[in-house]
Design a protein around this motif. Structure first.
Motif, short mmCIF file in Angstrom:
data_model
loop_
_atom_site.label_atom_id
_atom_site.label_comp_id
_atom_site.label_asym_id
_atom_site.label_seq_id
_atom_site.Cartn_x
_atom_site.Cartn_y
_atom_site.Cartn_z
N GLY A 159 0.81 -1.21 0.00
CA GLY A 159 0.00 0.00 0.00
C GLY A 159 0.85 1.26 0.00
N THR A 183 -5.98 -0.08 -7.41
CA THR A 183 -6.16 -0.75 -6.12
C THR A 183 -6.47 -2.23 -6.26
OG1 THR A 183 -8.51 -0.21 -6.09
CG2 THR A 183 -7.05 1.35 -5.02
N GLN A 191 -6.73 -0.07 0.01
CA GLN A 191 -7.60 0.54 -0.97
C GLN A 191 -8.21 1.84 -0.44
OE1 GLN A 191 -11.32 -1.56 -1.80
NE2 GLN A 191 -10.11 -2.71 -3.28
N ILE A 194 -5.69 4.68 -0.51
CA ILE A 194 -5.39 5.21 -1.84
C ILE A 194 -6.54 6.10 -2.33
CG2 ILE A 194 -4.88 4.55 -4.24
CD1 ILE A 194 -2.76 3.48 -2.50
#
Ligand SMILES: Nc1ncnc2c1ncn2[C@@H]1O[C@H](COP(=O)(O)OP(=O)(O)OP(=O)(O)O)[C@@H](O)[C@H]1O
Ligand SMILES: Nc1ncnc2c1ncn2[C@@H]1O[C@H](COP(=O)(O)OP(=O)(O)OP(=O)(O)O)[C@@H](O)[C@H]1O
Ligand SMILES: [Mg+2]
Ligand SMILES: [Mg+2]
Lengths: 330, 345
Positions: A159, A183, A191, A194
């Motif tokens: 990530g 993602t 996710q 982001i």
């Protein structure tokens, strides 16, 4: 009136193969406004990635743009010489791809890669570029950026690497970001991070985003509008709530119906029968007609164009008063 | 009662992640190790789907690679159909078991040979194991498999680069099915696919399971998909299994605070535009994990015991708080550990 930031008009992309010319995009049209997130969804192979590649000028042989135009801020960019296109790419249009490792060089420190990119696109001094790099890392939520800037990619989690890629894409303050499944490889918690970063960018910098993803949850949360693609065409485009909750096109209806949920009780997931036609055998008329439960007279012969009959544009004869027998669309 | 098909016991894998020798010498850095998988145990019964979920980097793929024998465990055992795959069982027995399992990899780009035509890729296990004799029969079977995964038999003459990401994943699935395997390890089999193709593949996998009694180890970060597919689910955090739940029970009554956090982070289609509960903190650095329960820096219920003592796996969960009955029900407010910035909203 200022034109939308990105205008794609009748974009057609073809691949010349040993087995003939394949049309991967067939007259694709859409706009993205400043600060807007356009989600792009659709069957795998529908042309989502090719659309993104065309916008950033990365269609390689044997592919080529065979028709249409792409305008950034009202100026055509699809016919720029390669040297000028390279300047647009990175400077005015940033890219985020699915796999953060392909965008980061494992042998260089994160900071060196950021500084190099920043200096390519601005005339900042080395030390100013480094300060800017640290700011960018902070902006995408990397903790202790002044320390992490000297780390190598493998020292970051998945990530965090993806956030570094976003920082890289942002380094030249592009007006448009093409994010192709940014993602997909990441779990829900990363996710969410982001997406938070992307949304903040749009809000604070007016950056526009073309977001390609299979994850309808991500779309629902992030996008302002959604384009649904099928067999190289945009078959529906509209506000995210309209398209996700009340899709018009039978393919879009099937797509939304196939989403597994955390509460569903069914043993089998709803699926659309059949599969998308191959590029070498796209049926005439509406490309979805062989799989469509509502196909009728005009569908196998007349190509439906994206038209705003009612709520939002859809390419489907069911909504065309010229053909539609009453009640079919329901 | 029949014994489980797969028994995983105290599996552990440590990677040496030290900088190169010369750098170590110059920077006087010690050797560094990363425990990717630590003391992982679970069973998979014949004909069931056991799923592993957990944040990126929690060790799911590493477990999968050890189960299929692509990676040597540092310690622990994998027993399949009564044959110890990691011990000194006769090589003949292990080979017999190996050919009955297949793996679908997380990365379809890396797992397909770019210089082979698709029909050769799909036919490879058929030829390697001599499953079908005669070129015409093989060709027919390959065409049938491509059809099963929603591609066209004529696609066999193309090369992997001529396909989109999702189409390549379907080729990998067709190849796994070609081997007539009974046990298939699927590492994120559908995350590159759109939801309608995903529905087709998942339905196909279930149909095959019903028809042929297949057993799956199924890895996915999509909890809705896991809920749909799995009979039992193991939740991994930083190399350990922290909870194992019976299918949908895990979703209605999660025990571990981490499991609850994962469930809360799932986006909700009914609330368009709403921001979901942001997940706080990140998986800590696996090279230097927290002591005690590795989840303690993010856990609102952590106390001194949690920071000191690794929780045992009892009542299907490894959580002192649960064992001591001091975790309230309801939503979990996660903590932001020191030195870990929360994302600015
Ligand atoms: N180099 C190439 N040669 C021939 N065909 C190609 C090439 N690259 C892409 N295509 C074709 O173009 C079509 C669109 O591909 P694209 O990668 O845009 O799909 P996509 O919508 O991004 O799918 P996915 O969701 O699976 O990533 C596909 O049918 C693909 O087979
Ligand atoms: N060959 C390797 N060398 C060093 N470290 C490794 C290696 N393979 C995996 N790791 C590390 O082991 C940990 C577990 O990795 P693994 O790929 O099993 O995670 P995962 O749960 O599958 O994550 P994802 O959801 O991102 O696929 C990670 O911290 C990873 O960086
Ligand atoms: Mg794609
Ligand atoms: Mg993995």
């Amino acid at each position: 009136m200022t034109p939308p930031l990105l205008q794609v008009r009748d974009l057609t992309v073809e691949f010349a193969t040993r087995r003939g010319v394949l049309r991967a995009l067939d007259r694709v049209s859409f706009d993205i406004g400043r600060g807007e997130v356009l989600g792009v969804v659709g069957e795998s192979g529908a042309g989502k990635s090719v659309t993104g590649s065309a916008v950033i000028g990365l269609i390689d042989r044997p592919g080529r743009i065979a028709g249409g135009e792409i305008l950034l801020d009202g100026r055509r960019i699809d016919n720029l010489p390669p040297e000028e296109m390279r300047k647009v790419r990175g400077k005015r249009i940033g890219m985020i791809f699915q796999d953060p490792l392909t965008s980061l060089n494992p042998l260089y420190r994160i900071g060196d890669q950021l500084v190099e990119t920043i200096r390519t696109h601005t005339d900042l001094s080395a030390s100013a570029a480094r300060r800017r790099a640290i700011d960018l890392l902070a902006e995408v939520g990397i903790p202790a950026p002044e320390k992490r800037i000297d780390g190598y990619p493998h020292q970051f989690s998945g990530g965090m690497r993806q956030r570094v890629v976003i920082a890289l894409a942002l380094s030249a303050e592009p007006e448009l970001i093409i994010a192709d499944e940014p993602t997909t490889a990441l779990d829900v918690s990363v996710q969410a991070q982001i997406i938070t970063v992307l949304k903040r960018l749009c809000r604070d910098h007016g950056t526009a985003v073309m977001l390609v993803t299979h994850d309808m949850g991500v779309i629902a949360e992030t996008a302002d509008r959604v384009a649904v693609m099928y067999a190289g065409r945009v078959i529906e485009i509209g506000n995210v709530a309209d398209v996700v909750q009340n899709p018009l096109h039978p393919y879009a209806k099937g797509l939304m119906g196939a989403i597994p949920t955390l509460t569903g009780q069914e043993r089998r997931l709803a699926q659309i029968p059949g599969s998308m036609p191959r590029l070498s055998a796209i049926p005439p008329g509406c490309p979805f007609n062989p799989r469509c439960p509502h196909a009728y007279a005009p569908c196998p012969t007349i190509r439906p164009d994206l038209t705003n009959y009612d709520r939002h544009p859809v390419a489907c004869h069911l909504y065309d008063p010229a053909y539609a027998p009453e009640g079919v669309a329901a | 009662m029949t014994p489980p098909l797969v028994e995983v016991r105290h599996l552990r894998r440590v990677f040496d992640v030290s900088p190169p020798f010369l750098n170590r010498l110059i920077e006087r850095a010690p050797k560094q190790f990363l425990k990717a998988v630590d003391d992982v145990s679970f069973d998979i019964a014949r004909g069931e789907t056991f799923a592993l979920v957990g944040e990126s980097g929690s060790g799911k793929s590493t477990v999968a690679r050890m189960v299929v024998g692509l990676l040597e465990p540092t310690a622990g055992e994998v027993t399949i159909d009564g044959v110890k795959m990691t011990g000194r069982a006769p090589a003949e027995d292990r080979r017999r078991v190996r050919r009955r399992m297949q793996m679908i990899f997380q990365d379809p780009y890396a797992s397909l040979n770019p210089r082979w035509r698709v029909d050769r890729i799909v036919a490879e296990p058929i030829r390697a194991f001599g499953l079908i004799q005669g070129e015409a029969a093989i060709r027919e079977r390959v065409g049938e498999l491509l059809g099963l995964v929603g591609l066209h038999p004529d696609d066999g003459v193309k090369y992997p680069h001529e396909f989109s990401g999702g189409q390549r994943q379907r080729i990998a699935i067709a190849r796994a099915l070609a081997s007539d395997a009974e046990f298939i390890v699927c590492d994120e089999p559908t995350s590159a696919l759109d939801v309608s193709v995903q529905a087709q593949i998942l339905n196909l996998m279930r149909d095959l399971q019903d028809r042929l009694g297949l057993t799956y180890l199924f890895i996915s970060h999509n909890l809705a998909v896991v809920r749909h597919m799995a009979s039992r689910i193991g939740v991994m955090y930083l190399g350990r299994v922290v909870e194992i739940g019976e299918g949908r029970g895990l979703f209605t009554g999660p025990k571990h605070p981490y499991t609850r956090m994962l469930l809360d982070a799932v986006p909700d289609l009914a609330h368009i535009g709403r921001r979901r509960e942001p997940v706080r903190g990140e998986i800590p650095n696996p090279i230097n994990p927290p002591s005690g329960c590795t989840f303690n820096p993010r856990c609102p219920y952590a106390n001194d015991r949690c920071r000191a003592e690794i929780p045992p796996f009892l009542e299907s969960v490894a959580c002192h708080g649960y064992h001591e009955r001091r975790i309230p029900t309801g939503p979990v407010e996660l903590l932001v550990p020191d030195g870990m910035a929360a994302l600015p909203a």
